[in-house]
Design a protein around this motif. Structure first.
Motif, PDB file in Angstrom:
ATOM      1  N   HIS A   1     -57.739 -43.691   6.644  1.00 42.67           N
ATOM      2  CA  HIS A   1     -58.033 -45.084   6.312  1.00 42.67           C
ATOM      3  C   HIS A   1     -57.038 -45.621   5.287  1.00 42.67           C
ATOM      4  O   HIS A   1     -56.547 -46.753   5.412  1.00 42.67           O
ATOM      5  CB  HIS A   1     -59.460 -45.190   5.781  1.00 42.67           C
ATOM      6  CG  HIS A   1     -59.864 -46.585   5.421  1.00 42.67           C
ATOM      7  ND1 HIS A   1     -60.128 -47.551   6.357  1.00 42.67           N
ATOM      8  CD2 HIS A   1     -60.006 -47.184   4.197  1.00 42.67           C
ATOM      9  CE1 HIS A   1     -60.440 -48.695   5.756  1.00 42.67           C
ATOM     10  NE2 HIS A   1     -60.376 -48.492   4.437  1.00 42.67           N
ATOM     11  N   ARG A   2     -56.703 -44.802   4.238  1.00 44.20           N
ATOM     12  CA  ARG A   2     -55.730 -45.226   3.221  1.00 44.20           C
ATOM     13  C   ARG A   2     -54.356 -45.420   3.840  1.00 44.20           C
ATOM     14  O   ARG A   2     -53.628 -46.367   3.499  1.00 44.20           O
ATOM     15  CB  ARG A   2     -55.681 -44.187   2.094  1.00 44.20           C
ATOM     16  CG  ARG A   2     -56.946 -44.143   1.229  1.00 44.20           C
ATOM     17  CD  ARG A   2     -56.721 -43.348  -0.044  1.00 44.20           C
ATOM     18  NE  ARG A   2     -56.447 -41.952   0.222  1.00 44.20           N
ATOM     19  CZ  ARG A   2     -57.381 -40.999   0.299  1.00 44.20           C
ATOM     20  NH1 ARG A   2     -58.665 -41.324   0.121  1.00 44.20           N
ATOM     21  NH2 ARG A   2     -57.045 -39.755   0.535  1.00 44.20           N
ATOM     22  N   ARG A   3     -53.956 -44.524   4.763  1.00 39.70           N
ATOM     23  CA  ARG A   3     -52.646 -44.643   5.403  1.00 39.70           C
ATOM     24  C   ARG A   3     -52.553 -45.938   6.210  1.00 39.70           C
ATOM     25  O   ARG A   3     -51.553 -46.660   6.135  1.00 39.70           O
ATOM     26  CB  ARG A   3     -52.409 -43.437   6.317  1.00 39.70           C
ATOM     27  CG  ARG A   3     -50.997 -43.375   6.917  1.00 39.70           C
ATOM     28  CD  ARG A   3     -50.868 -42.186   7.849  1.00 39.70           C
ATOM     29  NE  ARG A   3     -51.633 -42.369   9.062  1.00 39.70           N
ATOM     30  CZ  ARG A   3     -51.192 -43.062  10.118  1.00 39.70           C
ATOM     31  NH1 ARG A   3     -49.998 -43.655  10.088  1.00 39.70           N
ATOM     32  NH2 ARG A   3     -51.935 -43.184  11.197  1.00 39.70           N
TER      33      ARG A   3
ATOM     34  N   ALA B   1     -60.937 -40.530   5.220  1.00 41.00           N
ATOM     35  CA  ALA B   1     -60.561 -41.411   4.106  1.00 41.00           C
ATOM     36  C   ALA B   1     -59.041 -41.489   3.970  1.00 41.00           C
ATOM     37  O   ALA B   1     -58.481 -42.571   3.720  1.00 41.00           O
ATOM     38  CB  ALA B   1     -61.186 -40.903   2.813  1.00 41.00           C
ATOM     39  N   ALA B   2     -58.363 -40.339   4.136  1.00 37.49           N
ATOM     40  CA  ALA B   2     -56.899 -40.323   4.051  1.00 37.49           C
ATOM     41  C   ALA B   2     -56.283 -41.175   5.158  1.00 37.49           C
ATOM     42  O   ALA B   2     -55.324 -41.926   4.934  1.00 37.49           O
ATOM     43  CB  ALA B   2     -56.394 -38.882   4.126  1.00 37.49           C
TER      44      ALA B   2
ATOM     45  N   GLU C   1     -62.917 -36.416   4.059  1.00 37.24           N
ATOM     46  CA  GLU C   1     -61.662 -36.578   3.331  1.00 37.24           C
ATOM     47  C   GLU C   1     -60.518 -36.934   4.290  1.00 37.24           C
ATOM     48  O   GLU C   1     -59.678 -37.783   3.995  1.00 37.24           O
ATOM     49  CB  GLU C   1     -61.340 -35.296   2.570  1.00 37.24           C
ATOM     50  CG  GLU C   1     -60.001 -35.329   1.834  1.00 37.24           C
ATOM     51  CD  GLU C   1     -59.885 -36.496   0.859  1.00 37.24           C
ATOM     52  OE1 GLU C   1     -58.760 -37.019   0.696  1.00 37.24           O
ATOM     53  OE2 GLU C   1     -60.925 -36.896   0.277  1.00 37.24           O
TER      54      GLU C   1
ATOM     55  N   ALA D   1     -54.269 -48.629   5.707  1.00 37.77           N
ATOM     56  CA  ALA D   1     -54.265 -49.755   4.775  1.00 37.77           C
ATOM     57  C   ALA D   1     -52.867 -49.985   4.213  1.00 37.77           C
ATOM     58  O   ALA D   1     -52.429 -51.132   4.059  1.00 37.77           O
ATOM     59  CB  ALA D   1     -55.264 -49.498   3.641  1.00 37.77           C
ATOM     60  N   ARG D   2     -52.160 -48.874   3.880  1.00 39.86           N
ATOM     61  CA  ARG D   2     -50.791 -49.029   3.365  1.00 39.86           C
ATOM     62  C   ARG D   2     -49.883 -49.639   4.419  1.00 39.86           C
ATOM     63  O   ARG D   2     -49.048 -50.507   4.121  1.00 39.86           O
ATOM     64  CB  ARG D   2     -50.252 -47.664   2.937  1.00 39.86           C
ATOM     65  CG  ARG D   2     -50.866 -47.138   1.635  1.00 39.86           C
ATOM     66  CD  ARG D   2     -50.022 -46.003   1.056  1.00 39.86           C
ATOM     67  NE  ARG D   2     -49.882 -44.888   1.977  1.00 39.86           N
ATOM     68  CZ  ARG D   2     -50.723 -43.854   2.037  1.00 39.86           C
ATOM     69  NH1 ARG D   2     -51.774 -43.820   1.221  1.00 39.86           N
ATOM     70  NH2 ARG D   2     -50.520 -42.893   2.892  1.00 39.86           N
TER      71      ARG D   2
END
Length: 468
Positions: free
Chosen positions: A450-452, A447-448, A444, A454-455
């Motif tokens: 990775h999302r950061r 993944a968090a 998790e 990407a943003r």
């Protein structure tokens, strides 16, 4: 008509499967020490051959230089001290390792012990048969039948270190256990077949000394200043008894307690082995090799290896006999005991390890000297055949192991992977619910992150260009 008995039922044992974690850690530590010692041994062997063939007179002078108390029957040559004295340290460590295997290692379970014991027995019997057949049909001497029966684990691991192959833990443990059993039977061969005249007074004294050694251990008496002098007395008495003095080292090693009691991180045997093993691997065995592997290559010692039945028998015994014996014994035992080979490995891997077992050096050289005592020319040729046979086995096993090196590396990395940072490899935690909770949290978090990222990348791409 009688009805045939039903096929045996029950779970099939996995051969070369995942080791218990404590055993895996012990094997890893033991093999690291053996590998370092093997490299030193390899250097000593090369140095011996170079010295003997460049400054042969000085090599002979040092090897045959005598010292020691003559009144005690211990006025021996340097080479003799190395073979009978320093190798007693090596066999002491072998005794401790054997005791540990019997009470806490692979040999404590008779079903698990069947495979390495059968492999070791066949791996000693077949080379002896090969040697004997070659010499019977070639009109040679059968005195050296025991020379190709021994495996040198340190030299084998040095080969692995040189070729850069990291074997999976189960294969390494199998090789180590095989060598421990091999050492036991080599000791028995030396004691039974290379003992002639026995001085029963000296032998009785040695047994009394061993009894005192055992009693002191059971009473919990500590102090190297007690045990070392006592060990030297026992060794001296055993030497003068006519039985090879290294037997004293084995006997004392077997007496140490190798099981842990409550509150103990290490048993007394493990502590002593940890202290003595570097002395054995880093000094005693290399010095023996230095004064035993000095083969003179003049006079066609190597060229004549394949022309004399005695030397040809040694080479074929090490290269072919060991391989056929270890592999055949293992394969046959798995069939008889319903053991199932680890699905991650193949029988080709067992065959490669069997060829590696053909590296016979330390004990083979010792037995060669005992078998042909008094015939220096034959001893030199037997030593040359041991070196050549071991070299051929090393090259052959190196080629076979290299063919699977990527697979071994992947298996070793999987065994070492500790993604959750617990200090325990993940493969040992897969049934632990806490492990899955830790891994879920790690995934998790990744993944968090990775999302950061990407943003941030998206925001950067939508940002208007700066004015020129």
């Amino acid at each position: 008509m009688a009805t045939p008995d039903p096929a045996p039922t029950g779970p099939r044992r996995t051969f070369l499967g995942l080791l218990p974690l404590p055993e895996r850690n012990f094997v890893a530590e033991a093999l690291r020490t053996e590998t370092v010692g093997g490299v030193i041994l390899l250097v000593a062997a090369v140095a011996a051959v170079v010295w003997a063939n460049t400054f042969g007179s000085s090599y002979a002078a040092v090897s045959h230089f005598h010292f020691g108390p003559e009144s005690l029957g211990l006025h021996l040559s340097v080479a003799h001290w190395a073979a009978d004295g320093l190798l007693a340290v090596f066999f002491f460590v072998a005794g401790v390792e054997l005791k540990r295997e019997l009470v806490a290692g692979e040999l404590r379970d008779p079903k698990a012990a069947a495979l390495p014991v059968a492999a070791a027995l066949c791996g000693m019997a077949v080379p002896a048969v090969v040697y004997t057949l070659v010499n019977v049909f070639g009109d040679g001497s059968t005195d050296g039948w025991a020379v190709p029966t021994a495996t040198d684990i340190a030299f084998a691991l040095a080969v692995l270190a040189v070729i850069g192959t990291s074997l999976p833990a189960a294969l390494r443990a199998f090789l180590l256990t095989l060598a421990v059993v091999d050492d036991l039977f080599a000791i028995l061969i030396i004691a039974v077949f290379f003992t002639e005249d026995i001085d029963f007074v000296a032998l009785g004294g040695a047994f009394v000394g061993l009894g005192v050694f055992y009693l002191l251990l059971r009473l919990g008496v500590r102090g190297w200043y007690i045990y070392v002098p006592l060990a030297l007395v026992v060794w001296g008495l055993m030497y003068n008894s006519g039985i090879h003095a290294t037997i004293a080292g084995v006997a004392m090693g077997l007496m140490l307690r190798c099981t842990r009691r409550d509150g103990e991180d290490h048993s007394p045997g493990e502590r002593v082995e940890h202290l003595v093993h570097p002395l054995s691997a880093g000094f005693a065995v290399p010095v023996f090799a230095l004064f035993s592997a000095g083969v003179s290559l003049s006079g066609g010692a190597l060229a004549g290896v394949f022309s004399r039945p005695e030397t040809l028998g040694v080479v074929l015994g090490l290269v072919a006999g060991k391989t056929i014996g270890v592999f055949g014994g293992t394969w046959l035992t798995t069939r008889l005991t319903r053991a199932e080979l680890n699905k991650e490995l193949a029988w080709a891997d067992v065959f490669a390890v069997a060829t590696l077992a053909g590296i016979g050096f330390t004990v083979s050289l010792l037995i060669g000297e005992l078998a042909f005592a008094g015939d220096d020319g034959m001893i030199n040729e037997i030593k040359a055949s041991v070196l050549l046979g071991s070299l051929i086995a090393a090259v052959l096993s190196g080629v076979l192991l290299k063919l699977r090196v990527r697979r071994y590396r992947a298996l070793s990395e999987a065994e070492e992977l500790d993604e959750d940072g617990s200090g325990v490899p993940d493969v040992y935690e897969q049934d632990d619910p806490a492990y899955h909770l830790r891994m879920a949290a790690i995934h998790e978090k990744k993944a968090a992150e990775h999302r950061r990222l990407a943003r941030l990348a998206g925001a950067a791409s939508n940002k208007p260009d700066s004015p020129a």
